[in-house]
Design an enzyme around this catalytic site. Structure first.
Site, PDB file in Angstrom:
ATOM      1  NE  ARG A  84      12.270  -2.993 -11.060  1.00 20.92           N
ATOM      2  CZ  ARG A  84      12.649  -1.937 -10.385  1.00 20.92           C
ATOM      3  NH1 ARG A  84      12.910  -0.822 -11.001  1.00 20.92           N
ATOM      4  NH2 ARG A  84      12.791  -2.001  -9.087  1.00 20.92           N
ATOM      5  NE  ARG A  85       6.567  -6.184 -19.258  1.00 15.43           N
ATOM      6  CZ  ARG A  85       5.457  -6.110 -19.994  1.00 15.43           C
ATOM      7  NH1 ARG A  85       5.494  -5.754 -21.236  1.00 15.43           N
ATOM      8  NH2 ARG A  85       4.291  -6.411 -19.459  1.00 15.43           N
ATOM      9  N   GLY A  88       4.451   1.900 -16.050  1.00 15.66           N
ATOM     10  CA  GLY A  88       4.096   2.901 -15.039  1.00 15.66           C
ATOM     11  C   GLY A  88       4.352   4.304 -15.568  1.00 15.66           C
ATOM     12  CB  SER A  89       7.137   5.769 -17.538  1.00 18.33           C
ATOM     13  OG  SER A  89       8.150   5.613 -16.576  1.00 18.33           O
ATOM     14  CD  GLU A 110      -1.391  11.802   0.007  1.00 19.34           C
ATOM     15  OE1 GLU A 110      -1.743  12.956   0.281  1.00 19.34           O
ATOM     16  OE2 GLU A 110      -2.026  11.081  -0.792  1.00 19.34           O
ATOM     17  CE1 TYR A 122       4.082   8.069  -8.941  1.00 16.18           C
ATOM     18  CE2 TYR A 122       4.626   7.390  -6.718  1.00 16.18           C
ATOM     19  CZ  TYR A 122       3.801   7.319  -7.821  1.00 16.18           C
ATOM     20  OH  TYR A 122       2.693   6.507  -7.805  1.00 16.18           O
TER      21      TYR A 122
END
Length: 153
Positions: A84-85, A88-89, A110, A122
């Site tokens: 949440r920071r 991941g992006s 998947e 995603y």
């Protein structure tokens, strides 16, 4: 006046020496984690495997298979305390750069329908659901399907 220093984020190629730490993280993140053998085999096969470090500490990792003009994202994970920071992006953007550099024009993956965080990530990047693999994932009550998603680079 106080200044807030931004964390230093680095992307490092995953090495065999990193696998124990990655497996320990994987076991904290997932009910049905990848095994040591999964990561070892991925490195041996030459898959693109990366660590995401923040201020010198591993906070995420990813494994991507590149075949001809397609990239298949096999694993993208961020430690619970680092979620949440936007990490991941950042890791996903890094993988796009690597994939484009290797000639990929499309990314496939998947994801579990129950993985709301992954689906949200995603979808924010424009991945579209193109299919479903029934019974793809192990689950606590039998098997869970996988949504197959794709993004043109």
């Amino acid at each position: 006046m106080s200044a807030v220093l931004a964390a230093v984020v680095d992307f490092l190629p995953m090495r065999s020496d990193d696998i124990d730490a990655v497996v320990a993280a994987e076991q904290r993140i997932y009910d049905f984690p990848w095994t040591h053998g999964n990561f070892t085999d991925s490195l041996a096969a030459g898959y693109s495997a990366w660590l995401l470090q923040e201020d010198g500490r591993m906070v995420g990792y990813a494994v991507m298979m590149l075949v001809v003009d397609e990239a298949h994202l096999l694993n993208l994970s961020i430690l619970p305390e680092a979620q949440r920071r936007g990490l991941g992006s950042r890791l996903l953007r890094h993988l796009f750069v690597i994939a484009r550099g290797k000639g990929a024009t499309r990314v496939l993956l998947e994801v579990r329908p129950s993985n709301a965080c992954g689906l949200g990530l995603y979808r924010r990047f424009g991945f579209l659901t193109i299919g479903e693999r029934r019974g793809y994932y192990q689950a606590h009550q039998g098997r869970e399907s996988a949504l197959v998603m794709a993004l043109d680079l």
